[in-house]
Design a protein around this motif. Structure first.
Motif, short mmCIF file in Angstrom:
data_model
loop_
_atom_site.label_atom_id
_atom_site.label_comp_id
_atom_site.label_asym_id
_atom_site.label_seq_id
_atom_site.Cartn_x
_atom_site.Cartn_y
_atom_site.Cartn_z
N ASP A 11 -10.73 -14.02 -9.87
CA ASP A 11 -10.74 -13.36 -8.57
C ASP A 11 -9.34 -13.52 -7.98
O ASP A 11 -9.00 -14.58 -7.45
CB ASP A 11 -11.79 -13.98 -7.65
CG ASP A 11 -11.94 -13.23 -6.35
OD1 ASP A 11 -11.08 -12.37 -6.04
OD2 ASP A 11 -12.93 -13.49 -5.63
N LEU A 12 -8.53 -12.48 -8.11
CA LEU A 12 -7.13 -12.57 -7.70
C LEU A 12 -6.96 -12.78 -6.20
O LEU A 12 -5.93 -13.26 -5.75
CB LEU A 12 -6.37 -11.33 -8.14
CG LEU A 12 -6.36 -11.07 -9.65
CD1 LEU A 12 -5.61 -9.79 -9.96
CD2 LEU A 12 -5.77 -12.23 -10.40
N GLY A 13 -7.97 -12.47 -5.41
CA GLY A 13 -7.87 -12.64 -3.97
C GLY A 13 -8.33 -13.98 -3.48
O GLY A 13 -7.97 -14.41 -2.39
N ARG A 14 -9.12 -14.70 -4.27
CA ARG A 14 -9.72 -15.95 -3.79
C ARG A 14 -9.38 -17.18 -4.62
O ARG A 14 -9.41 -18.29 -4.11
CB ARG A 14 -11.24 -15.82 -3.75
CG ARG A 14 -11.71 -14.81 -2.77
CD ARG A 14 -13.21 -14.80 -2.68
NE ARG A 14 -13.65 -13.77 -1.74
CZ ARG A 14 -14.82 -13.23 -1.74
NH1 ARG A 14 -15.72 -13.60 -2.62
NH2 ARG A 14 -15.14 -12.31 -0.86
N VAL A 21 -2.39 -18.99 -12.64
CA VAL A 21 -1.24 -19.11 -13.55
C VAL A 21 -1.70 -19.67 -14.89
O VAL A 21 -1.32 -19.16 -15.95
CB VAL A 21 -0.13 -19.98 -12.93
CG1 VAL A 21 0.93 -20.34 -13.94
CG2 VAL A 21 0.49 -19.25 -11.74
N LEU A 22 -2.51 -20.71 -14.86
CA LEU A 22 -2.98 -21.31 -16.09
C LEU A 22 -3.86 -20.37 -16.90
O LEU A 22 -3.80 -20.35 -18.13
CB LEU A 22 -3.75 -22.60 -15.79
CG LEU A 22 -2.91 -23.78 -15.33
CD1 LEU A 22 -3.80 -24.94 -14.94
CD2 LEU A 22 -1.93 -24.20 -16.40
N ARG A 23 -4.66 -19.56 -16.23
CA ARG A 23 -5.60 -18.70 -16.95
C ARG A 23 -5.03 -17.35 -17.33
O ARG A 23 -5.55 -16.69 -18.23
CB ARG A 23 -6.86 -18.49 -16.10
CG ARG A 23 -7.72 -19.72 -16.03
CD ARG A 23 -9.09 -19.40 -15.49
NE ARG A 23 -9.06 -18.66 -14.25
CZ ARG A 23 -9.46 -19.14 -13.08
NH1 ARG A 23 -9.90 -20.35 -12.99
NH2 ARG A 23 -9.40 -18.39 -12.01
N ILE A 24 -3.98 -16.89 -16.65
CA ILE A 24 -3.46 -15.54 -16.92
C ILE A 24 -2.02 -15.57 -17.44
O ILE A 24 -1.73 -15.04 -18.51
CB ILE A 24 -3.53 -14.67 -15.64
CG1 ILE A 24 -4.98 -14.49 -15.20
CG2 ILE A 24 -2.89 -13.31 -15.88
CD1 ILE A 24 -5.13 -13.80 -13.86
#
Length: 52
Positions: A11-14, A21-24
């Motif tokens: 959820d890029l907003g929350r 950063v770690l996941r994407i």
């Protein structure tokens, strides 16, 4: 200890920035590094670049 299920969506907003950063970003940069290194190995072997 309770085992938490892995989160399937970002959820890029929350979501907190460090987790995003770690996941994407890090997996994306690692994939780019693998492609770069494989291309350098290809060129070091004397083959022409596949893009030319």
């Amino acid at each position: 200890m309770a085992c938490q299920a892995a989160k399937l969506e970002n959820d890029l907003g929350r979501d907190p920035i460090p987790q995003l950063v770690l996941r994407i970003a890090i997996p994306s940069m690692l994939a780019s590094l693998v492609v770069y290194l494989s291309r350098m190995r290809w060129l070091a072997a004397g083959a022409k670049s596949p893009r030319t």
